[in-house]
Design an enzyme around this catalytic site. Structure first.
Site, PDB file in Angstrom:
ATOM      1  N   THR A  23       1.217  -1.162  -0.515  1.00 39.86           N
ATOM      2  CA  THR A  23      -0.083   0.028   0.056  1.00 39.86           C
ATOM      3  C   THR A  23       0.898   1.927   0.019  1.00 39.86           C
ATOM      4  O   THR A  23       0.199   2.228  -0.486  1.00 39.86           O
ATOM      5  CB  THR A  23      -1.180  -0.139   0.874  1.00 39.86           C
ATOM      6  N   VAL A  24       2.004   0.969   0.699  1.00 37.65           N
ATOM      7  CA  VAL A  24       3.074   2.291   0.759  1.00 37.65           C
ATOM      8  C   VAL A  24       3.038   3.099  -0.482  1.00 37.65           C
ATOM      9  O   VAL A  24       3.646   4.012  -0.385  1.00 37.65           O
ATOM     10  CB  VAL A  24       3.794   1.719   1.934  1.00 37.65           C
TER      11      VAL A  24
ATOM     12  N   PHE B 227      -8.921  11.558 -12.833  1.00 38.39           N
ATOM     13  CA  PHE B 227      -8.829  10.294 -13.108  1.00 38.39           C
ATOM     14  C   PHE B 227      -8.876   9.234 -13.756  1.00 38.39           C
ATOM     15  O   PHE B 227      -9.969   9.971 -14.690  1.00 38.39           O
ATOM     16  CB  PHE B 227      -7.985   9.241 -11.679  1.00 38.39           C
TER      17      PHE B 227
ATOM     18  N   GLN C  61      -4.528  -6.213 -15.104  1.00 39.01           N
ATOM     19  CA  GLN C  61      -4.585  -4.587 -15.449  1.00 39.01           C
ATOM     20  C   GLN C  61      -3.571  -4.733 -16.049  1.00 39.01           C
ATOM     21  O   GLN C  61      -1.770  -4.947 -14.479  1.00 39.01           O
ATOM     22  CB  GLN C  61      -4.927  -3.744 -13.947  1.00 39.01           C
TER      23      GLN C  61
ATOM     24  N   HIS D   4      -0.634  -1.450 -16.351  1.00 40.74           N
ATOM     25  CA  HIS D   4      -0.639   0.197 -16.096  1.00 40.74           C
ATOM     26  C   HIS D   4       0.247   0.157 -17.250  1.00 40.74           C
ATOM     27  O   HIS D   4       1.243  -0.326 -17.758  1.00 40.74           O
ATOM     28  CB  HIS D   4      -0.141   0.462 -14.635  1.00 40.74           C
TER      29      HIS D   4
ATOM     30  N   LEU E 227       6.345   2.591 -10.574  1.00 40.00           N
ATOM     31  CA  LEU E 227       5.413   2.867 -11.532  1.00 40.00           C
ATOM     32  C   LEU E 227       5.305   4.561 -11.526  1.00 40.00           C
ATOM     33  O   LEU E 227       5.726   5.483 -10.924  1.00 40.00           O
ATOM     34  CB  LEU E 227       3.682   2.939 -11.208  1.00 40.00           C
TER      35      LEU E 227
ATOM     36  N   GLU F 267      -0.753   7.870 -12.600  1.00 43.06           N
ATOM     37  CA  GLU F 267      -1.763   8.161 -13.333  1.00 43.06           C
ATOM     38  C   GLU F 267      -2.260   9.948 -12.891  1.00 43.06           C
ATOM     39  O   GLU F 267      -1.945  10.851 -13.656  1.00 43.06           O
ATOM     40  CB  GLU F 267      -2.807   7.276 -13.058  1.00 43.06           C
TER      41      GLU F 267
ATOM     42  N   ARG G 249      -7.206   2.295 -19.068  1.00 44.16           N
ATOM     43  CA  ARG G 249      -6.128   1.872 -18.504  1.00 44.16           C
ATOM     44  C   ARG G 249      -5.828   0.797 -19.022  1.00 44.16           C
ATOM     45  O   ARG G 249      -5.092   0.980 -19.510  1.00 44.16           O
ATOM     46  CB  ARG G 249      -4.997   1.192 -17.399  1.00 44.16           C
TER      47      ARG G 249
ATOM     48  N   HIS H 281       0.540  -4.027 -13.571  1.00 48.43           N
ATOM     49  CA  HIS H 281      -0.408  -3.693 -12.038  1.00 48.43           C
ATOM     50  C   HIS H 281      -0.516  -4.291 -11.270  1.00 48.43           C
ATOM     51  O   HIS H 281      -0.651  -3.554  -9.772  1.00 48.43           O
ATOM     52  CB  HIS H 281      -0.361  -2.414 -12.373  1.00 48.43           C
TER      53      HIS H 281
ATOM     54  N   ARG I 246     -10.322  -1.945 -13.369  1.00 48.05           N
ATOM     55  CA  ARG I 246     -10.302  -1.540 -12.138  1.00 48.05           C
ATOM     56  C   ARG I 246     -10.062   0.101 -13.108  1.00 48.05           C
ATOM     57  O   ARG I 246      -8.823   0.434 -13.604  1.00 48.05           O
ATOM     58  CB  ARG I 246      -9.437  -1.678 -11.196  1.00 48.05           C
TER      59      ARG I 246
ATOM     60  N   ASN J  98      -9.502   3.837  -7.178  1.00 46.22           N
ATOM     61  CA  ASN J  98     -10.620   2.981  -6.539  1.00 46.22           C
ATOM     62  C   ASN J  98     -10.204   2.267  -6.352  1.00 46.22           C
ATOM     63  O   ASN J  98     -11.013   1.588  -4.520  1.00 46.22           O
ATOM     64  CB  ASN J  98     -11.279   2.190  -7.501  1.00 46.22           C
TER      65      ASN J  98
END
Length: 579
Positions: free
Chosen positions: A45-46, A116, A230, A232, A242, A245, A285, A353, A388, A392
């Site tokens: 998550t970081v 986004f 997905q 990216h 990454l 976006e 994406r 991603h 996705r 989100n």
């Protein structure tokens, strides 16, 4: 050794920590354990940069957020779950603010939002471009307020204990010592993130190996929609890191080798040419990644030692804006590409991603296996369907982490004590792990070789575009790798931080996950969202407006069947974007 808690949460990222907090708030008497393969602040998550979507302005509405999500999913999401998600997301983000999350703000002090991809309104809350970092900090600090939340940092969960069709805890290895421990529980929540490391080029951290998905799959819970992977469109070559976006949301352009904004040549679902030119870099994406492939086929990309690339141009934004809103992007480009986006083009290419699929759950995070719950990227509720929308995923972790925590707390107070046979089963599993470590000393196959071959197979057969013959061949190849894995060996026989043993345990799960992705993609004979079949180029709502469910059979094979999509208000239509 044996420990006992009412609920075990496996995973220390946003979904896992939010679930633990929800349990503590729902019933303060429950004893909670959080088992995490890494120190929680190192959870993946970081690394989330761009932001979290939730309706915040008077010019936006819950229905608009819901419709964008449904359309972005190519109508494969469950609309009841989407409606619950968009309604609860603003409350969750406000709750984070009250707990201390430093959202970026407008000059008048109100929450700032940015555009986004795939969303018609600006509704993405952000904290510069380190949103996940600040969210995880906030959640981690919050769990420290609950003394009944016990953390098992740097423990690897290897097995879900199941007796009489009910989950009764986990077996885990303490990485620092190699000690195997049984952790009994009335309920287990898996929230271990995604499985991007099944592929060779990914934004995912090395820890994102699909552990929770594999745990659930082996225990008897089906996985859902695993064919939807997905890509990216903007990963740095070589590292796969990454470029958020948010860089395109702030006005970045994608250019081919001729300096041309090539996306204007492709159907991104924008209704008229003029809005298309303004917002084309913020198309969904899946379609941006597919456009890259077509540019490559036309010879309009740039060949590098790390694959073909196009360029992301931020130069026209200026140093002041980049330093205010995209400081981490500038830092990453300097550190890993040795370029400055203020004055230079950023080379980018599509990169794996996010997994739209995961453990099959209902709207409250419950799986078909009693006592087992799932949340976050590990789970598939599904609000993401075939694709996705960016921003989100972070609120999804919060909304469904909280829902899973509440549901698990209620479940844990209604069930009786686990069967004594669970304890016996735990002892057997502990002995099996000890024997496995000794047996692997004689293995002939190398873990790294099998993992590398698996990743190559996945990239070749289950990438941005797929076809039946390649998927059929890949299914056979994965089965061969699973057979070879039985003879995989390790050279490190120590107990203390045996990273080779960890890699072995991870690879066992990744091979199972790879099998489910391939089998699911092979059976879905249509093109929808992130699943593009060159031999079945159209979306087929008559046959495949349904979720794929893949079950593990006793002989280790995968059985695929289907579950109808829940449609509440928005019948299937054309995906349309633009402002």
């Amino acid at each position: 050794m044996t420990a006992s808690h009412n609920i075990v949460v496996v995973g220390g990222g946003a979904a896992g920590l939010r679930a633990a907090i929800a349990i503590a708030e729902t019933n303060p008497r429950l004893r909670i354990a959080v088992v995490s393969k890494v120190y929680p602040m190192r959870s993946h998550t970081v690394s989330a940069e761009g932001g979290a979507a939730a309706v915040a302005g008077a010019d936006d509405s819950l229905d608009e957020h819901a419709y964008d999500t449904v359309s972005g999913s190519d109508w494969l999401c469950d609309q009841d779950a989407v409606e619950a998600f968009v309604a609860e997301a603003p409350r969750e983000l406000l709750q984070l603010e009250h707990w201390g999350c430093p959202w970026s703000r407008k000059p008048d002090g109100r929450i700032a939002v940015r555009a986004f991809g795939g969303m018609k309104k600006k509704r993405t809350w952000f904290a510069a471009d380190k949103t996940g970092f600040h969210m995880l900090h906030t959640l981690f600090q919050r769990i420290l307020a609950y003394p009944d939340i016990v953390r098992y940092d740097e423990w690897f969960a290897t097995t879900l204990l199941v007796d009489d069709g009910r989950v009764g805890g986990v077996v885990a290895v303490e990485l620092a010592t190699g000690r195997v421990e049984t952790i009994l529980a009335d309920a287990v929540i898996v929230a271990t993130g995604g499985c991007g490391r099944v592929f060779p080029f990914t934004t995912n951290a090395n820890i994102s190996t699909g552990d929770g998905m594999a745990l659930a799959f082996r225990a008897g819970a089906p996985l859902k929609d695993m064919e939807f992977v997905q890509y990216h469109p903007t990963g740095l070559p070589f590292t796969g890191i990454l470029v958020t976006e948010a860089a395109r949301a702030e006005g970045g352009w994608l250019l081919n080798k001729d300096g041309y904004r090539y996306l204007q040549d492709y159907d991104l679902g924008t209704p008229t040419p003029e809005p298309k030119l303004r917002s084309m870099e913020l198309g969904p994406r899946d379609r941006l990644s597919q456009a890259f492939v077509h540019e490559q086929e036309k010879g309009r990309t740039v060949e590098t030692p790390y694959g073909h690339v196009v360029y992301l141009d931020l130069r026209h934004l200026g140093a002041e804006l980049i330093d205010a809103k995209l400081p981490f992007v500038r830092e990453l480009c300097r550190d890993y590409q040795h370029i400055d986006p203020v004055t230079e083009l950023i080379p980018v290419r599509p990169v794996v991603h996010y997994m739209m699929g995961g453990v099959h759950t209902d709207i409250d995070g419950a799986t078909p296996l009693p006592g087992l719950f799932a949340a976050g990227e590990t789970a598939c509720v599904s609000i993401n369907g075939a694709n996705r929308l960016g921003s989100n995923s972070l609120p999804e972790c919060l909304v469904f982490g909280a829902r899973a925590g509440c549901a698990a707390a209620q479940y844990a107070t209604t069930v009786g004590a686990a069967s004594p046979t669970v304890q016996t089963q735990a002892g057997v599993e502990e002995q099996r792990l000890q024997r496995e470590l000794a047996r692997r000393a004689e293995g002939r196959e190398r873990i790294a070789d099998i993992r590398s071959e698996m990743q190559t197979i996945m990239e070749t057969a289950a990438g941005i575009y797929r076809d039946g013959p390649a998927l059929t061949k890949a299914a056979d190849q994965i089965r061969v790798l699973q057979e070879r894995f039985a003879n995989a060996g390790i050279d490190d026989h120590s107990r203390t931080f045996n990273t080779e043993l960890t890699a072995l345990l991870e690879l066992a799960g990744m091979l199972d996950i790879a099998q489910t992705i391939i089998e699911s993609a092979l059976q879905r004979e249509e093109s929808r969202g992130a699943h593009q079949r060159t031999d079945f180029t159209r979306r087929d709502d008559e046959r495949f407006l349904a979720h794929t469910l893949v079950h593990r059979e006793p002989d280790g094979t995968a059985r695929v069947d289907y579950l109808p999509v829940t449609i509440t208000r928005w019948p299937p239509g054309e995906r349309v974007y633009g402002r």
